[in-house]
Design a protein around this motif. Structure first.
Motif, PDB file in Angstrom:
ATOM      1  N   CYS A 149       0.836  -1.201   0.000  1.00  0.00           N
ATOM      2  CA  CYS A 149       0.000   0.000   0.000  1.00  0.00           C
ATOM      3  C   CYS A 149       0.871   1.251   0.000  1.00  0.00           C
ATOM      4  N   ASP A 158      -8.025   1.288   2.881  1.00  0.00           N
ATOM      5  CA  ASP A 158      -8.791   0.632   1.818  1.00  0.00           C
ATOM      6  C   ASP A 158      -8.448  -0.843   1.675  1.00  0.00           C
ATOM      7  N   ARG A 159      -7.676  -1.401   2.633  1.00  0.00           N
ATOM      8  CA  ARG A 159      -7.183  -2.770   2.454  1.00  0.00           C
ATOM      9  C   ARG A 159      -8.304  -3.784   2.280  1.00  0.00           C
ATOM     10  N   GLU A 161     -10.824  -3.357   0.645  1.00  0.00           N
ATOM     11  CA  GLU A 161     -11.258  -3.248  -0.749  1.00  0.00           C
ATOM     12  C   GLU A 161     -10.545  -4.268  -1.630  1.00  0.00           C
ATOM     13  N   TYR A 189     -12.228   0.064  -8.421  1.00  0.00           N
ATOM     14  CA  TYR A 189     -11.444   0.716  -7.379  1.00  0.00           C
ATOM     15  C   TYR A 189     -10.134   1.259  -7.943  1.00  0.00           C
TER      16      TYR A 189
END
Length: 413
Positions: A149, A158-159, A161, A189
């Motif tokens: 990330c 947003d992990r 996601e 995304y």
């Protein structure tokens, strides 16, 4: 007689590849098998021939990495722009050239202090919570997720996601509506993320890719950036997370090897290479299409045929690695092919090495009494995914034996 492609690891021995590979190596190293994809293919099982296969330009990677184990896979589908795993020749060289600087050994080494700090923070969090914990959820998955990330410029918040969706996308038991939704959602995304970086650059890999392409007069398109971003996001945490957890289990099952590593942390680099060889988490091998006649050993494979480079078999080849079924953290194993070989060899291998070295140096010294919290026989494995690993790894430890991190530890990294 054509055999079925070996997909199962031997029962009771989750660290070993399928037993059929040893038989293949003892015969002519090349066995014809039927695959779940519905086509016959030749399994290349010996170390030297696997390396020969993977550097041969007459072999296409358009169904890489493992379409052969996906039931009724569409082997003639169009390759998405920017799909670095699937494109060949000039298209592949272009993408790799743009990415090479980002994953250079010097840049990865510069990330070591930050990675070490992330690892210490996760160990501190585990110790504060107390055992037992699931090492996959609390440590093995967060570490590479945090790293990738930060590298890509993806908000760690947003992990969810991508972690849930990527876990579906690496499954090999057939394409479903659920997997299609996950693919579409992850694509949407990444489109939003890339467009935001096109509008406003930051100091992250995706932003630098956009800028570098423009400066070279060869800008990457939105579909190319999206495909690259998804590939790096999935590959950047799936493989390393599974290696962290599965390596820990292997070391706990081989306490004399873990004791060597604890007593001499300088063994960490060698231990990483040996565990990469021993575990070979890309366990189904790499699928290749033959575009022009190719000779392998004493056999000739015609255009239109399919080959499978069995990485886990090559890494257990007795002619290269003596006593290959034994884990030996003092072994010189750097010649393994766990990252593949040739033009498609894993770009992120140096990053994975830094992460794993820092984990091996820190986790087992900080928690010297780390042990399984359930019987070994209760561990369940991720054997229906492209990357092999454990579904969960419940561990615990003796609180009195915890070792604090020190400033010296972090500075020396």
């Amino acid at each position: 007689m054509t055999e079925s492609f070996p997909v199962a690891r031997p029962s009771g021995c989750p660290f070993d590849p399928a037993r059929e590979y040893a038989t293949f190596r003892r015969t002519d190293g090349l066995a014809k098998v039927s695959t779940p994809a519905g086509v016959d293919a030749y399994v290349v099982s010996r170390y030297d021939e696997v390396r020969t296969l993977l550097r041969d330009s007459r072999l296409s990677s358009r169904s890489a990495p493992s379409d052969h184990v996906v039931p009724d896979a569409d082997l003639d589908r169009d390759v998405d722009p920017g799909s670095i795993l699937n494109v060949d020749g000039a298209a592949h060289k272009r993408l790799r050239r743009l990415l090479a600087t980002e994953f250079a050994a010097k840049r990865m080494e510069a990330m070591r202090p930050r990675i070490a700090a992330m690892i210490e923070e996760r160990i501190d969090a585990m110790l504060a919570a107390g055992g037992p914990v699931d090492l996959v959820r609390e440590f093995a998955l967060p570490i590479p997720s945090l790293v990738i990330c930060e590298l890509l410029g993806v908000p760690y918040a947003d992990r969810d996601e991508f972690q849930e969706r990527s876990a579906l996308l690496v499954r090999v038991d057939g394409w479903t509506d659920e997997i299609q939704r996950a693919s579409d959602e992850l694509d949407q995304y990444m489109v939003g993320l890339v467009q935001a970086k096109q509008a406003e650059r930051s100091d992250d890999l995706l932003s630098r890719l956009i800028t570098r392409g423009e400066e070279l007069g060869d800008p990457l398109s939105l579909p190319e950036l999206v495909s690259l971003g998804i590939t790096l996001l999935i590959a950047g945490h799936e493989t390393t997370a599974n290696m962290i957890a599965l390596s820990t289990l292997a070391l706990l099952r081989n306490p004399e090897q873990l004791a060597l590593l604890r007593s001499d942390p300088s063994l960490a680099p060698a231990a990483v290479e040996e565990l990469l060889r021993y575990l070979s988490v890309v366990h189904f091998g790499l699928f290749r299409h033959v575009t022009d006649e190719v000779a392998l050993g004493e056999s000739t494979i015609g255009a239109g045929e399919f080959l499978i480079a069995a990485l886990s078999s090559a890494n257990r080849d007795e002619s290269v690695f003596p006593d290959p079924d034994r884990l030996d953290v003092e072994r010189e194993a750097a010649a393994h092919v766990a990252f593949g070989f040739g033009p498609h060899q894993c770009l992120g291998q140096q990053l994975a090495r830094v992460e794993l070295q820092e984990v091996f140096t820190r986790l087992y010294s900080r928690i010297p009494t780390l042990r399984l919290a359930v019987p070994f026989e209760e561990i369940r494995y991720r054997d229906n995914t492209l990357v092999y690993g454990v579904s969960a790894l419940p561990v615990t430890w003796d609180r009195a034996a915890e070792a604090p991190a020190t400033d010296r530890d972090l500075k020396s990294s």
